[in-house]
Design a protein around this motif. Structure first.
Motif, short mmCIF file in Angstrom:
data_model
loop_
_atom_site.label_atom_id
_atom_site.label_comp_id
_atom_site.label_asym_id
_atom_site.label_seq_id
_atom_site.Cartn_x
_atom_site.Cartn_y
_atom_site.Cartn_z
N UNK A 158 0.71 -1.16 -0.07
CA UNK A 158 0.14 0.07 -0.01
C UNK A 158 0.98 1.21 -0.01
N UNK A 159 2.05 1.33 -0.53
CA UNK A 159 3.00 2.37 -0.49
C UNK A 159 2.20 3.47 -1.47
N UNK A 160 2.28 4.74 -0.85
CA UNK A 160 1.64 5.75 -1.81
C UNK A 160 2.67 6.40 -2.66
N UNK A 161 3.91 5.94 -2.51
CA UNK A 161 5.22 6.52 -3.11
C UNK A 161 6.41 5.88 -2.76
N UNK A 162 7.32 5.82 -3.62
CA UNK A 162 8.55 5.01 -3.32
C UNK A 162 9.59 5.85 -3.94
N UNK A 163 10.84 6.04 -2.99
CA UNK A 163 12.07 6.69 -3.69
C UNK A 163 13.17 5.62 -3.55
N UNK A 164 13.90 5.44 -4.66
CA UNK A 164 15.18 4.49 -4.60
C UNK A 164 16.46 5.48 -4.67
N UNK A 165 17.14 5.42 -3.76
CA UNK A 165 18.22 6.20 -3.30
C UNK A 165 17.70 7.89 -3.45
N UNK A 166 18.17 8.69 -4.30
CA UNK A 166 17.45 9.79 -4.11
C UNK A 166 16.72 10.12 -5.37
N UNK A 167 15.91 9.18 -5.88
CA UNK A 167 15.04 9.55 -7.10
C UNK A 167 13.89 8.72 -6.83
N UNK A 168 12.61 9.43 -7.07
CA UNK A 168 11.21 9.02 -6.91
C UNK A 168 10.95 7.89 -8.02
#
Length: 257
Positions: A158-168
């Protein structure tokens, strides 16, 4: 006299093929040196300079992409502001547009969440539990499927948003690895890898624990010391995606009439 002549001539006749073979070997060696020189054109073909140059080029392009993304963000926000002011839309249409922007990942997102950190095992790692074979090199590094498993589990939780390292991440983002380096949206990263998600921390943890791929990853964490850390946040802010949103490898399907 004739017997002595025959005995003295015999060894010389047998040595002649040896001399011919030796001459042939030297001739072949000379041919190889000439061929090697012509191929290398005077460069050292035993060096890894070409690989180093490629690595430098990748790093340079990655830095360039990062700088372009930083400069693109303010321009995009200005364009959006001008569009909102001059498009003549209704309040309902503006609300719908805002919802679409939030879902697209181009808007900043804040809320509760967590961060998962993955890291390679120590290079000299050995088996930490009984009856486990000694590790192979591939057992000690983070792979593409490990990162993808975390991202997929967070979405399912249910994540509303995900960021990997410094990028969305957005709908067209692809998490890819070459060797043990991550290539994400034109930029290159090395471990440790941090994946942050805004959402209910309890639901996100539950989804991570239920993932079969991550259950398998945990076996390597316990056996060889691969890095795994989950941190919860009462307040977490993810930046909006600031890169290009153009599709380069897909085309819309035209509905048949």
């Amino acid at each position: 006299m004739s017997d002595s002549d025959d005995s003295s001539a015999g060894p010389r006749r047998r040595a002649r093929p040896v001399r011919l073979l030796t001459a042939a070997v030297f001739a072949l060696a000379g041919l190889l040196f000439v061929t090697s020189f012509n191929t290398s054109k005077g460069t050292n073909i035993r060096t890894d300079a070409s690989l180093l140059k490629l690595s430098d080029l990748i790093e340079e392009r990655s830095q360039s992409n990062a700088e372009l993304e930083e400069s693109l963000g303010p321009v995009r926000r200005r364009v959006d502001a001008l569009a909102d002011r001059d498009d003549g839309s209704t309040k309902a249409e503006d609300a719908r547009l805002a919802a679409l922007r939030a879902a697209s990942g181009t808007e900043e997102l804040s809320g509760k969440g967590l961060t998962v950190t993955l890291n390679d095992a120590p290079p000299n790692a050995t088996a930490r539990i009984p009856n486990v074979p000694e590790p192979q090199p591939n057992d000690l590094v983070i792979h593409q499927q490990d990162l993808q498993a975390v991202v997929n589990a967070l979405w399912q939780g249910g994540a509303q948003g995900i960021q990997v390292m410094d990028q969305r991440l957005i709908s067209t983002s692809a998490v890819r690895c070459v060797g043990n380096t991550l290539i994400l949206q034109g930029r290159v990263y090395s471990p440790p890898y941090k994946i942050s998600a805004v959402g209910d921390p309890g639901a996100l943890r539950k989804s991570l624990a239920a993932s079969p791929a991550l259950q398998n990853y945990q076996l390597y964490v316990n056996a060889y010391g691969l890095g795994w850390k989950v941190d919860e946040h009462k307040a977490l802010t993810l930046p909006g995606y600031s890169g290009t949103v153009d599709l380069h490898y897909a085309k819309p399907v035209e509905a048949s009439s």
